[in-house]
Design a protein around this motif. Structure first.
Motif, PDB file in Angstrom:
ATOM      1  N   THR A  28       0.851  -1.197   0.000  1.00 45.63           N
ATOM      2  CA  THR A  28       0.000   0.000   0.000  1.00 45.63           C
ATOM      3  C   THR A  28       0.883   1.242   0.000  1.00 45.63           C
ATOM      4  N   VAL A  29       0.623   2.140  -0.955  1.00 52.36           N
ATOM      5  CA  VAL A  29       1.333   3.423  -0.970  1.00 52.36           C
ATOM      6  C   VAL A  29       0.851   4.241   0.231  1.00 52.36           C
ATOM      7  N   ASN A  30       1.787   4.782   0.975  1.00 48.79           N
ATOM      8  CA  ASN A  30       1.427   5.477   2.206  1.00 48.79           C
ATOM      9  C   ASN A  30       2.250   6.756   2.350  1.00 48.79           C
ATOM     10  N   ALA A  31       1.781   7.622   3.214  1.00 50.21           N
ATOM     11  CA  ALA A  31       2.475   8.878   3.540  1.00 50.21           C
ATOM     12  C   ALA A  31       1.970   9.347   4.892  1.00 50.21           C
ATOM     13  N   ARG A  32       2.651  10.318   5.429  1.00 56.44           N
ATOM     14  CA  ARG A  32       2.244  10.884   6.715  1.00 56.44           C
ATOM     15  C   ARG A  32       1.538  12.218   6.474  1.00 56.44           C
ATOM     16  N   PHE A  33       0.671  12.571   7.397  1.00 57.58           N
ATOM     17  CA  PHE A  33       0.046  13.881   7.337  1.00 57.58           C
ATOM     18  C   PHE A  33       0.378  14.643   8.616  1.00 57.58           C
ATOM     19  N   ALA A  34       0.335  15.946   8.492  1.00 55.33           N
ATOM     20  CA  ALA A  34       0.615  16.827   9.632  1.00 55.33           C
ATOM     21  C   ALA A  34      -0.700  17.382  10.165  1.00 55.33           C
ATOM     22  N   LEU A  35      -0.812  17.397  11.487  1.00 55.53           N
ATOM     23  CA  LEU A  35      -1.988  17.974  12.132  1.00 55.53           C
ATOM     24  C   LEU A  35      -1.752  19.467  12.342  1.00 55.53           C
ATOM     25  N   VAL A  36      -2.587  20.287  11.741  1.00 52.49           N
ATOM     26  CA  VAL A  36      -2.509  21.735  11.909  1.00 52.49           C
ATOM     27  C   VAL A  36      -3.502  22.115  13.008  1.00 52.49           C
ATOM     28  N   SER A  37      -2.965  22.601  14.131  1.00 55.99           N
ATOM     29  CA  SER A  37      -3.800  22.908  15.297  1.00 55.99           C
ATOM     30  C   SER A  37      -3.889  24.410  15.511  1.00 55.99           C
ATOM     31  N   ALA A  38      -4.874  24.808  16.315  1.00 53.90           N
ATOM     32  CA  ALA A  38      -5.085  26.225  16.610  1.00 53.90           C
ATOM     33  C   ALA A  38      -4.058  26.704  17.627  1.00 53.90           C
ATOM     34  N   PRO A  39      -3.274  27.737  17.314  1.00 55.20           N
ATOM     35  CA  PRO A  39      -2.295  28.238  18.281  1.00 55.20           C
ATOM     36  C   PRO A  39      -2.919  29.100  19.374  1.00 55.20           C
ATOM     37  N   ILE A  40      -4.111  29.679  19.102  1.00 53.22           N
ATOM     38  CA  ILE A  40      -4.795  30.510  20.080  1.00 53.22           C
ATOM     39  C   ILE A  40      -6.285  30.181  20.034  1.00 53.22           C
ATOM     40  N   SER A  72       6.216 -10.054  12.885  1.00 57.82           N
ATOM     41  CA  SER A  72       4.758 -10.084  12.799  1.00 57.82           C
ATOM     42  C   SER A  72       4.082  -9.551  14.048  1.00 57.82           C
ATOM     43  N   ALA A  73       4.729  -9.650  15.200  1.00 59.65           N
ATOM     44  CA  ALA A  73       4.116  -9.214  16.451  1.00 59.65           C
ATOM     45  C   ALA A  73       4.475  -7.778  16.827  1.00 59.65           C
ATOM     46  N   ALA A  74       5.221  -7.095  15.969  1.00 59.12           N
ATOM     47  CA  ALA A  74       5.624  -5.726  16.282  1.00 59.12           C
ATOM     48  C   ALA A  74       4.405  -4.808  16.256  1.00 59.12           C
ATOM     49  N   ALA A  75       4.368  -3.851  17.187  1.00 55.21           N
ATOM     50  CA  ALA A  75       3.298  -2.851  17.229  1.00 55.21           C
ATOM     51  C   ALA A  75       3.633  -1.752  16.236  1.00 55.21           C
ATOM     52  N   VAL A  76       2.808  -1.609  15.205  1.00 62.41           N
ATOM     53  CA  VAL A  76       3.125  -0.680  14.116  1.00 62.41           C
ATOM     54  C   VAL A  76       2.045   0.380  13.938  1.00 62.41           C
ATOM     55  N   GLU A  77       1.168   0.549  14.879  1.00 65.31           N
ATOM     56  CA  GLU A  77       0.116   1.537  14.733  1.00 65.31           C
ATOM     57  C   GLU A  77       0.712   2.945  14.788  1.00 65.31           C
ATOM     58  N   GLU A  78       0.373   3.731  13.798  1.00 64.71           N
ATOM     59  CA  GLU A  78       0.828   5.116  13.720  1.00 64.71           C
ATOM     60  C   GLU A  78      -0.385   5.975  13.400  1.00 64.71           C
ATOM     61  N   VAL A  79      -0.611   6.989  14.249  1.00 68.42           N
ATOM     62  CA  VAL A  79      -1.825   7.799  14.101  1.00 68.42           C
ATOM     63  C   VAL A  79      -1.679   8.854  13.010  1.00 68.42           C
ATOM     64  N   VAL A  80      -0.488   9.022  12.469  1.00 65.22           N
ATOM     65  CA  VAL A  80      -0.288  10.069  11.462  1.00 65.22           C
ATOM     66  C   VAL A  80      -0.148   9.491  10.063  1.00 65.22           C
ATOM     67  N   LEU A  81      -0.503   8.239   9.854  1.00 61.56           N
ATOM     68  CA  LEU A  81      -0.444   7.648   8.522  1.00 61.56           C
ATOM     69  C   LEU A  81      -1.736   7.942   7.777  1.00 61.56           C
ATOM     70  N   ALA A  82      -1.599   8.255   6.492  1.00 63.81           N
ATOM     71  CA  ALA A  82      -2.768   8.588   5.693  1.00 63.81           C
ATOM     72  C   ALA A  82      -3.527   7.337   5.249  1.00 63.81           C
ATOM     73  N   VAL A 142     -12.749  28.154  18.106  1.00 66.33           N
ATOM     74  CA  VAL A 142     -11.722  27.153  18.380  1.00 66.33           C
ATOM     75  C   VAL A 142     -11.017  27.523  19.673  1.00 66.33           C
ATOM     76  N   VAL A 143     -10.415  26.524  20.289  1.00 65.92           N
ATOM     77  CA  VAL A 143      -9.576  26.724  21.468  1.00 65.92           C
ATOM     78  C   VAL A 143      -8.177  26.222  21.134  1.00 65.92           C
ATOM     79  N   VAL A 144      -7.245  26.534  22.008  1.00 67.28           N
ATOM     80  CA  VAL A 144      -5.854  26.153  21.761  1.00 67.28           C
ATOM     81  C   VAL A 144      -5.743  24.631  21.673  1.00 67.28           C
ATOM     82  N   GLY A 145      -5.117  24.168  20.604  1.00 66.25           N
ATOM     83  CA  GLY A 145      -4.906  22.745  20.417  1.00 66.25           C
ATOM     84  C   GLY A 145      -5.960  22.067  19.573  1.00 66.25           C
ATOM     85  N   ASN A 146      -7.039  22.766  19.209  1.00 68.41           N
ATOM     86  CA  ASN A 146      -8.049  22.168  18.340  1.00 68.41           C
ATOM     87  C   ASN A 146      -7.455  21.810  16.982  1.00 68.41           C
ATOM     88  N   GLU A 147      -7.782  20.612  16.482  1.00 67.50           N
ATOM     89  CA  GLU A 147      -7.315  20.221  15.152  1.00 67.50           C
ATOM     90  C   GLU A 147      -8.120  20.989  14.105  1.00 67.50           C
TER      91      GLU A 147
END
Length: 415
Positions: A37-49, A340-350, A284-289
């Motif tokens: 599977t072709v994959n990439a990462r994404f960046a979370l842009v959050s509210a600074p204020i 096979s038993a390695a934990a590979v979950e990544e929350v930033v994968l598209a 929005v509040v600080v930290g909102n995605e």
């Protein structure tokens, strides 16, 4: 019959042999994965204020260059009490400084006037003493003349008294006049010496005289003004330091309030919008995605291979990647090999990595630069299925490794 002829049987045998070779040969010459599977990462842009989003961001799938402002957040509810207090304190400090500077200027003028008056008084005193010295010098000359006259008169009367011409009382009067003339000369010299010392003291700034202090009133006032002026100058320095401190604090507080009242959210790198979570007017509040930005700079492929081949694939090995449905081959290299038993979950994968169906090793292959990295309209082909193949060495020993490994594993399992 035709189907029972020798040539037909030979042909069928060769066809079957070729089929077996074609089926088994890829396994001897390399490793192939069909569920990459072709994959990439994404960046979370959050509210600074915290605040309200002023503009609706671009739509999903929009490619944005680096540094593009996609959000503007305004916060009109920020408290500026501390900033106003600092501003008021700064204004009061500036007014105090201005008053102190005026006071210092007045004291300096008064001090200059007192110094001028003191110099005039000193010069007048010096002139008066010098005149008295001249008078004393004249009196000394007169006393010397009187002394010489009295001594001559005493000598003459003593001579005449010895012959009886002058009475004894006249001789005594002449002797008293001579003593008086000598004493007057000594007094005049003493007065001259005193005046000379007084003149030297006046030139040094010390006023010596009967019924007077060592310094006049103007000198005393000058000393008092000097002390007051020193205190005022110390207060001026303190006030200037306070103003400088208040200026720094006000600058920091104002900059902080400016940062909290408005923010322009910019794209940190060139990418494509993967998801939007807000629209114009959203609170929005600080930290909102706010959104997710797909990073197409480093595309990679997650694949599964049989874990028995774990030791045969190493980081850095080259690989050939082909998108399913096309004939184009893209080069790549192995980034990591995990069990096979390695934990590979990544929350930033598209895209979701392929799910293991057994004892499969997880291989991650980085793709070489290609047109996929700028195919923003198709989200850089993220999520697309690919086939990945790793080549084996061409030696006979390497080609026989799969059979040897299978035999060893079989023997280990039944022993």
């Amino acid at each position: 019959m035709f189907w029972n002829t020798r040539f037909v049987r030979i042909g069928v045998g060769l066809a079957l042999l070729a089929t077996v070779v074609i089926v088994l040969l890829p396994g001897f010459t390399g490793y192939t994965s069909l569920d990459g599977t072709v994959n990439a990462r994404f960046a979370l842009v959050s509210a600074p204020i915290e605040g309200v989003v002023s503009d609706t961001p671009p739509k999903v799938g929009t490619a944005l260059p680096e540094g593009t402002s996609v959000f503007f957040i305004n916060n009109d509810r920020i408290s500026r009490t501390a900033e106003a207090q600092l501003d008021a304190d700064l204004g009061a400090a500036k007014e105090r400084l201005q008053a102190l500077e005026i006071q210092a200027k007045d004291l300096s003028a008064l001090k200059a006037d007192l110094v001028t008056r003191l110099k005039e008084y000193q010069q007048a005193s010096i002139v008066g003493v010098q005149q008295e010295i001249i008078i004393r010098q004249q009196r000394i000359s007169t006393a010397q003349a009187n002394k010489a006259s009295a001594e001559a008169d005493l000598a003459r009367k003593q001579t005449l008294g010895a012959t009886g011409v002058v009475a004894g009382s006249s001789v005594e009067q002449a002797r008293a006049a001579s003593v008086a003339a000598t004493s007057e000369q000594n007094i005049a010299k003493a007065e001259l010496e005193r005046l000379q010392r007084q003149l030297d003291a006046l030139k040094r700034g010390t006023f010596v005289g009967e019924g007077r202090n060592d310094v006049p009133y103007s000198q005393q006032r000058t000393d008092e003004v000097t002390i007051q002026l020193a205190n005022v100058e110390a207060q001026i320095r303190t006030e200037k330091a306070r103003i400088q401190q208040l200026n720094g604090q006000l600058h920091l507080e104002r900059a902080r309030n400016d940062r909290l009242s408005f923010a322009a959210v910019q794209v940190p790198f060139k990418g494509v919008i993967w998801r939007n979570n807000v629209v114009a007017g959203s609170n929005v509040v600080v930290g909102n995605e706010l959104m997710r930005l797909l990073d197409c700079r480093d595309l990679f492929v997650d694949i599964l291979v049989d874990e028995v081949d774990y030791d045969e694939i190493k980081p850095g090995d080259r690989a050939d990647v082909r998108l399913l449905g096309t004939s184009d081959v893209i080069g790549g290299h192995v980034l990591s090999v995990r069990g096979s038993a390695a934990a590979v979950e990544e929350v930033v994968l598209a895209a979701l990595p392929p799910k293991s169906r057994g004892k499969n090793a997880r291989i991650r292959v980085a793709l070489d630069p290609s047109d996929m990295q700028i195919d923003y309209a198709n989200f850089c082909q993220v999520g697309r299925t690919v086939q990945v193949r790793f080549a084996r060495s061409s030696s006979l020993q390497t080609l026989a490794d799969p059979v040897v490994n299978w035999a060893k594993s079989l023997w280990f399992s039944i022993s």
